[in-house]
Design a protein around this motif. Sequence first.
Motif, mmCIF file in Angstrom:
data_model
loop_
_atom_site.group_PDB
_atom_site.id
_atom_site.type_symbol
_atom_site.label_atom_id
_atom_site.label_comp_id
_atom_site.label_asym_id
_atom_site.label_seq_id
_atom_site.Cartn_x
_atom_site.Cartn_y
_atom_site.Cartn_z
ATOM 1 N N GLY A 37 0.815 -1.216 0.000
ATOM 2 C CA GLY A 37 0.000 0.000 0.000
ATOM 3 C C GLY A 37 0.844 1.258 0.000
ATOM 4 N N LEU A 38 1.888 1.282 0.820
ATOM 5 C CA LEU A 38 2.775 2.445 0.851
ATOM 6 C C LEU A 38 3.482 2.642 -0.472
ATOM 7 N N ARG A 39 3.831 1.552 -1.127
ATOM 8 C CA ARG A 39 4.486 1.660 -2.421
ATOM 9 C C ARG A 39 3.571 2.366 -3.424
ATOM 10 N N GLU A 40 2.287 2.050 -3.399
ATOM 11 C CA GLU A 40 1.345 2.678 -4.330
ATOM 12 C C GLU A 40 1.176 4.161 -4.018
ATOM 13 N N PHE A 41 1.085 4.519 -2.736
ATOM 14 C CA PHE A 41 0.925 5.926 -2.379
ATOM 15 C C PHE A 41 2.161 6.748 -2.732
ATOM 16 N N THR A 42 3.328 6.207 -2.503
ATOM 17 C CA THR A 42 4.535 6.960 -2.859
ATOM 18 C C THR A 42 4.699 7.053 -4.363
ATOM 19 N N ALA A 43 4.236 6.055 -5.095
ATOM 20 C CA ALA A 43 4.300 6.127 -6.561
ATOM 21 C C ALA A 43 3.424 7.266 -7.070
ATOM 22 N N LEU A 44 2.273 7.466 -6.450
ATOM 23 C CA LEU A 44 1.410 8.591 -6.836
ATOM 24 C C LEU A 44 2.099 9.923 -6.587
ATOM 25 N N ARG A 45 2.799 10.007 -5.480
ATOM 26 C CA ARG A 45 3.491 11.248 -5.143
ATOM 27 C C ARG A 45 4.499 11.626 -6.222
ATOM 28 N N TYR A 46 5.307 10.679 -6.644
ATOM 29 C CA TYR A 46 6.329 10.971 -7.632
ATOM 30 C C TYR A 46 5.778 11.046 -9.047
#
Length: 104
Positions: A37-46
């Motif tokens: 889940g954190l990987r998906e949220f950080t991918a959105l950020r970048y």
Amino acid sequence: MMLDTVAIKNKILELSKRRSIKHGLPFVLFIIGGSFGLREFTALRYQYRQTQQVKNGMENTGLPMKEKSEMSLEAIYKTIEELNTDNWENKRIERPWEEETPKT
């Protein structure tokens, strides 16, 4: 070979009573699921970091945005240095909840 459903059911009930399965398995699933889940949220950020939607939208409405060089600390400091900050007068504005104040 036929599966014995009663034996399978008893084995599952026996495993579900173990403390490591009862508490450890949900914990491990939470940790692994959280990392995905954190990987998906950080991918959105970048992914949306480099978009220029705000700048283009502001220019389309007629509000020009300043360049990054105009908004640096050094540029703002130079404009403040040019102002006369020694001689100023404190002017009180009218508050909406107060009646008209006498002018002094």
